[in-house]
Design a protein around this motif. Structure first.
Motif, PDB file in Angstrom:
ATOM      1  N   ARG A  97       0.806  -1.440   0.110  1.00 51.07           N
ATOM      2  CA  ARG A  97       0.440  -0.117  -0.189  1.00 51.07           C
ATOM      3  C   ARG A  97       0.870   1.166   0.138  1.00 51.07           C
ATOM      4  N   GLY A  98       1.247   2.006  -1.224  1.00 48.16           N
ATOM      5  CA  GLY A  98       2.660   2.392  -0.816  1.00 48.16           C
ATOM      6  C   GLY A  98       3.695   1.857  -1.196  1.00 48.16           C
ATOM      7  N   LEU A  99       4.647   2.735  -1.044  1.00 46.25           N
ATOM      8  CA  LEU A  99       5.738   2.233  -0.844  1.00 46.25           C
ATOM      9  C   LEU A  99       6.807   2.097   0.861  1.00 46.25           C
ATOM     10  N   ASP A 100       7.271   1.295   0.082  1.00 45.29           N
ATOM     11  CA  ASP A 100       7.905   0.448   2.232  1.00 45.29           C
ATOM     12  C   ASP A 100       9.353   0.363   1.789  1.00 45.29           C
ATOM     13  N   ILE A 101      10.323   0.904   2.703  1.00 45.81           N
ATOM     14  CA  ILE A 101      11.969   0.921   1.997  1.00 45.81           C
ATOM     15  C   ILE A 101      12.299   0.118   3.790  1.00 45.81           C
ATOM     16  N   VAL A 102      12.803  -1.111   3.896  1.00 44.14           N
ATOM     17  CA  VAL A 102      13.587  -2.037   4.581  1.00 44.14           C
ATOM     18  C   VAL A 102      15.044  -2.385   4.328  1.00 44.14           C
ATOM     19  N   LEU A 103      15.245  -1.686   5.518  1.00 43.73           N
ATOM     20  CA  LEU A 103      16.752  -2.578   5.368  1.00 43.73           C
ATOM     21  C   LEU A 103      17.265  -3.185   6.151  1.00 43.73           C
ATOM     22  N   TRP A 104      17.941  -4.266   5.675  1.00 42.24           N
ATOM     23  CA  TRP A 104      17.845  -5.881   6.445  1.00 42.24           C
ATOM     24  C   TRP A 104      19.204  -6.521   6.661  1.00 42.24           C
ATOM     25  N   ASN A 105      19.504  -7.059   7.886  1.00 45.49           N
ATOM     26  CA  ASN A 105      20.732  -7.524   7.686  1.00 45.49           C
ATOM     27  C   ASN A 105      20.330  -9.572   7.770  1.00 45.49           C
ATOM     28  N   PRO A 106      20.697 -10.005   6.650  1.00 38.73           N
ATOM     29  CA  PRO A 106      20.113 -11.129   6.453  1.00 38.73           C
ATOM     30  C   PRO A 106      21.412 -12.049   7.212  1.00 38.73           C
ATOM     31  N   ALA A 107      21.715 -11.799   7.455  1.00 39.97           N
ATOM     32  CA  ALA A 107      23.541 -12.660   8.571  1.00 39.97           C
ATOM     33  C   ALA A 107      22.874 -12.695  10.599  1.00 39.97           C
ATOM     34  N   THR A 108      22.322 -11.681  10.532  1.00 41.31           N
ATOM     35  CA  THR A 108      22.205 -11.213  11.887  1.00 41.31           C
ATOM     36  C   THR A 108      20.869 -11.010  11.690  1.00 41.31           C
ATOM     37  N   ASN A 109      19.813 -11.299  10.717  1.00 39.25           N
ATOM     38  CA  ASN A 109      18.460 -11.090  10.869  1.00 39.25           C
ATOM     39  C   ASN A 109      17.656 -10.271  10.853  1.00 39.25           C
ATOM     40  N   GLU A 110      18.123  -8.665  10.917  1.00 37.09           N
ATOM     41  CA  GLU A 110      17.670  -7.210  12.037  1.00 37.09           C
ATOM     42  C   GLU A 110      17.464  -6.401  10.620  1.00 37.09           C
ATOM     43  N   THR A 111      15.876  -6.344  10.802  1.00 39.67           N
ATOM     44  CA  THR A 111      15.588  -5.009  10.277  1.00 39.67           C
ATOM     45  C   THR A 111      14.702  -4.138  10.268  1.00 39.67           C
ATOM     46  N   LYS A 112      15.043  -3.339  10.054  1.00 37.96           N
ATOM     47  CA  LYS A 112      14.471  -1.856  10.102  1.00 37.96           C
ATOM     48  C   LYS A 112      13.705  -1.052   8.987  1.00 37.96           C
ATOM     49  N   VAL A 113      12.344  -0.870   9.142  1.00 33.98           N
ATOM     50  CA  VAL A 113      11.866  -0.176   8.480  1.00 33.98           C
ATOM     51  C   VAL A 113      11.889   1.682   8.524  1.00 33.98           C
ATOM     52  N   VAL A 114      12.567   2.391   7.470  1.00 36.64           N
ATOM     53  CA  VAL A 114      13.061   3.374   6.874  1.00 36.64           C
ATOM     54  C   VAL A 114      11.874   4.007   7.525  1.00 36.64           C
ATOM     55  N   PRO A 115      11.598   5.408   7.996  1.00 30.78           N
ATOM     56  CA  PRO A 115       9.616   6.318   8.298  1.00 30.78           C
ATOM     57  C   PRO A 115       9.782   6.581   7.100  1.00 30.78           C
ATOM     58  N   LYS A 116       8.830   7.107   6.672  1.00 31.30           N
ATOM     59  CA  LYS A 116       7.986   8.132   5.679  1.00 31.30           C
ATOM     60  C   LYS A 116       8.733   9.463   6.488  1.00 31.30           C
ATOM     61  N   SER A 117       9.132  10.393   4.804  1.00 32.15           N
ATOM     62  CA  SER A 117      10.008  11.318   4.733  1.00 32.15           C
ATOM     63  C   SER A 117       9.119  12.598   5.485  1.00 32.15           C
ATOM     64  N   GLY A 118       8.030  12.696   5.401  1.00 27.17           N
ATOM     65  CA  GLY A 118       6.802  13.593   6.386  1.00 27.17           C
ATOM     66  C   GLY A 118       7.557  15.367   5.278  1.00 27.17           C
ATOM     67  N   ILE A 119       8.547  14.959   4.492  1.00 29.77           N
ATOM     68  CA  ILE A 119       8.604  16.777   4.837  1.00 29.77           C
ATOM     69  C   ILE A 119       7.314  17.072   3.136  1.00 29.77           C
ATOM     70  N   SER A 120       6.763  18.029   3.378  1.00 31.24           N
ATOM     71  CA  SER A 120       6.451  18.470   2.963  1.00 31.24           C
ATOM     72  C   SER A 120       6.672  19.728   1.644  1.00 31.24           C
ATOM     73  N   TYR A 121       5.781  19.526   0.417  1.00 28.71           N
ATOM     74  CA  TYR A 121       6.569  20.651  -0.511  1.00 28.71           C
ATOM     75  C   TYR A 121       5.076  21.239  -1.100  1.00 28.71           C
ATOM     76  N   PRO A 122       5.160  22.677  -1.213  1.00 28.79           N
ATOM     77  CA  PRO A 122       4.154  23.998  -1.027  1.00 28.79           C
ATOM     78  C   PRO A 122       3.830  23.681  -2.537  1.00 28.79           C
ATOM     79  N   GLN A 123       4.752  23.083  -3.642  1.00 33.01           N
ATOM     80  CA  GLN A 123       4.037  22.636  -5.295  1.00 33.01           C
ATOM     81  C   GLN A 123       2.797  21.706  -5.276  1.00 33.01           C
ATOM     82  N   GLY A 124       2.889  21.074  -3.692  1.00 29.32           N
ATOM     83  CA  GLY A 124       2.237  19.997  -4.105  1.00 29.32           C
ATOM     84  C   GLY A 124       2.274  18.510  -4.033  1.00 29.32           C
ATOM     85  N   ARG A 125       1.476  17.592  -4.390  1.00 30.42           N
ATOM     86  CA  ARG A 125       1.669  15.973  -4.170  1.00 30.42           C
ATOM     87  C   ARG A 125       3.092  15.552  -3.873  1.00 30.42           C
ATOM     88  N   ALA A 126       4.171  15.181  -3.364  1.00 30.13           N
ATOM     89  CA  ALA A 126       5.487  14.098  -4.400  1.00 30.13           C
ATOM     90  C   ALA A 126       5.145  12.450  -3.947  1.00 30.13           C
TER      91      ALA A 126
END
Lengths: 126, 390
Positions: free
Chosen positions: B124-153
């Motif tokens: 449902r939209g874009l998810d970016i995940v950082l994953w270390n397969p050797a240690t099985n640790e994952t981290k979901v990169v948070p959404k940006s939240g920066i807004s642009y006056p020109q419109g939707r990004a």
């Protein structure tokens, strides 16, 4: 170059840092190493032989000797041998091997083990 | 003086630990407090990584990461293959928070650096995940939240790379910003292009100050990362003149570069496929014709020696003609090439022996008996393998 420490060792008669037994194992290594440098299989066989003839405790001494003699190839070799020997062993085995004791609080260690529970699978029996 | 139980000093313990695989290191964190601190320390992590990257150790510790989707269950699985032998070491379901994602969801590997793999998932939209397969640790990169006056990004594409100057991992997001006012006619809508960067060290996004070029990104599958430069396959130029090429982002200086394709690049009257991957640390291009019947194709391989310099494209060699090949996937050792045939199977082409081996039958299928009846290789991540690293 790497043998200046060895020369120093022989010159220094009161040297207690390296026992004779260790020296006889470490010093022939450069020739052996040069001879079988290219061939990994032979090196592995030599490694296996060494492991059979030498007790784990002795390996620790070999490492210290190689370090004192500033002999990088031997140091790498012995460290790799120890690493291979302990790779699949339990945490207790490693403690005994290095003469270490757990200094964790009672609950702490359990928590840590849970964190990486999957890394404890397939460990050799002590 | 030596006693029978001489305790090794820390620097020698490090020398031993450097040879251990990640799984053993994780377990030995429980030995005692000083070992825990040692193994967790950035100093040791860097040493271990460097140690694994020396030529003698590199291939021993490298893995191919394969994403596949099981036809039967539609679950995505990851397989790790040993680099030298192509032996399958393990197969796992995707990180648990993403299991059960719908069939139409695409999981792609963006790139892999120092053992960290960046995945992009479109559910449902874009998810970016950082994953270390050797240690099985994952981290979901948070959404940006920066807004642009020109419109939707909207995100056009993303990249993941390493900044050598600040020793930081970065995710770059190429954005297209437009005014979503329904009153505007299509041809009145203005587009703006921007780029944002996420730094792992700060855990936050910021806008890239240099302007992002408005090039069309061709296809996410052909993203490459090498030596601090992340590249996308793109159409470069100004309306109406567009030329195929690559858009690159310099991770350290945070600037964009474009490189068009070489003169003498194949132009097949039926259409041309272009695929990029990394070979010998260089961005490499494979072009081949879009033969409708896909009966026979020749594959032309080039490498780019210098970003931004079209003349530095160097033709390496030509492969084929080969029959029934859908596309090449990447190089293995000794210039052997992984290919995907029209049945979706993994093949290995040895240019010296001029021989093609079907890996599915020989190794992979045998080891994946439980996945019989339908392995769909959706992506193979080659060359930039996940290196074992804490």
């Amino acid at each position: 170059m790497k043998f200046c420490t060895v020369k120093q060792y022989f010159d220094d008669e009161n040297n207690n840092n390296v026992t004779n037994g260790i020296a006889t194992t470490v010093i022939p290594l450069p020739n052996k190493h040069l001879k079988i440098k290219a061939n990994n299989k032979e090196m592995e066989q030599y490694e296996q032989e060494l492991l059979r003839n030498v007790m784990p405790q002795e390996l620790t001494k070999l490492i210290l000797a190689a370090n004192y003699l500033n002999f990088k190839e031997a140091l790498d070799f012995f460290c790799r041998t120890v690493a291979n020997a302990i790779q699949n062993k339990s945490v207790d085995y490693v403690r005994k091997f290095f003469g270490l004791e757990s200094d964790f609080e009672p609950g702490e260690e359990e928590k840590l083990c849970k964190e990486f529970a999957w890394s404890f699978e397939g460990v050799d029996e002590d | 003086m030596f006693t029978t139980n001489e305790v090794l000093p820390e620097d020698l313990i490090i020398q031993i630990l450097l040879w251990l695989p990640v799984v053993s290191l994780l377990r030995f964190k429980c030995v005692c407090k000083s070992w825990y601190a040692l193994i967790n320390g950035q100093n040791f992590i860097n040493k271990h990584l460097l140690h694994n990257q020396t030529t003698s150790n590199k291939n021993r510790n490298s893995r191919f990461l394969l994403i596949q989707r099981q036809k039967s269950s539609n679950d995505h699985v990851f397989s790790k293959l040993q680099y030298e032998s192509l032996e399958i070491l393990s197969t796992e379901a995707v990180p648990s928070q993403y299991s059960g994602i719908p069939n139409h969801a695409a999981i792609n590997i963006v790139s892999s650096i120092n053992g960290l793999v960046c995945l992009d998932l479109n559910v449902r939209g874009l998810d970016i995940v950082l994953w270390n397969p050797a240690t099985n640790e994952t981290k979901v990169v948070p959404k940006s939240g920066i807004s642009y006056p020109q419109g939707r990004a909207l995100s056009r594409d993303i990249g993941f790379g390493f900044d050598f100057k600040t020793n930081d991992y970065k995710v770059v997001n190429l954005l297209k910003i437009f005014d979503p006012d329904p009153e505007l006619y299509f041809y009145d809508i203005n587009f703006f292009y921007a780029a944002e960067v996420y730094c792992l060290s700060t855990g936050s996004w910021r806008t890239v100050s240099t302007s992002a070029p408005g090039y069309f990104i061709d296809c996410s599958y052909y993203r490459t990362y090498t030596k601090g430069m992340f590249s996308w396959s793109a159409s470069i130029g100004d309306d109406p003149d567009f030329f195929p090429g690559i858009l690159s982002f310099d991770m350290s200086n945070e600037v964009f570069l474009t490189t068009t394709l070489p003169d003498g690049d194949l132009e097949d009257p039926n259409g041309t496929w272009r695929i990029f991957f990394v070979h010998n640390e260089l961005v490499s291009l494979v072009t081949f014709g879009k033969d409708r019947e896909r009966l026979e194709n020749c594959f032309y391989i080039w490498s780019l020696l210098e970003f931004g310099v079209k003349e530095s494209w160097t033709k390496l060699f030509t492969i084929g003609p080969l029959m029934g090949i859908e596309k090449p996937l990447g190089f293995w050792k000794n210039e052997s090439l992984f290919l995907r045939n029209n049945e979706g199977q993994l093949l290995l082409y040895d240019p010296l022996a001029q021989k093609i081996t079907n890996l599915q039958e020989e190794m992979i299928l045998r080891n994946m008996a439980i996945h019989k009846n339908g392995l769909i290789l959706i992506y193979i991540f080659v060359v930039s393998v996940c290196k074992q690293h804490t």
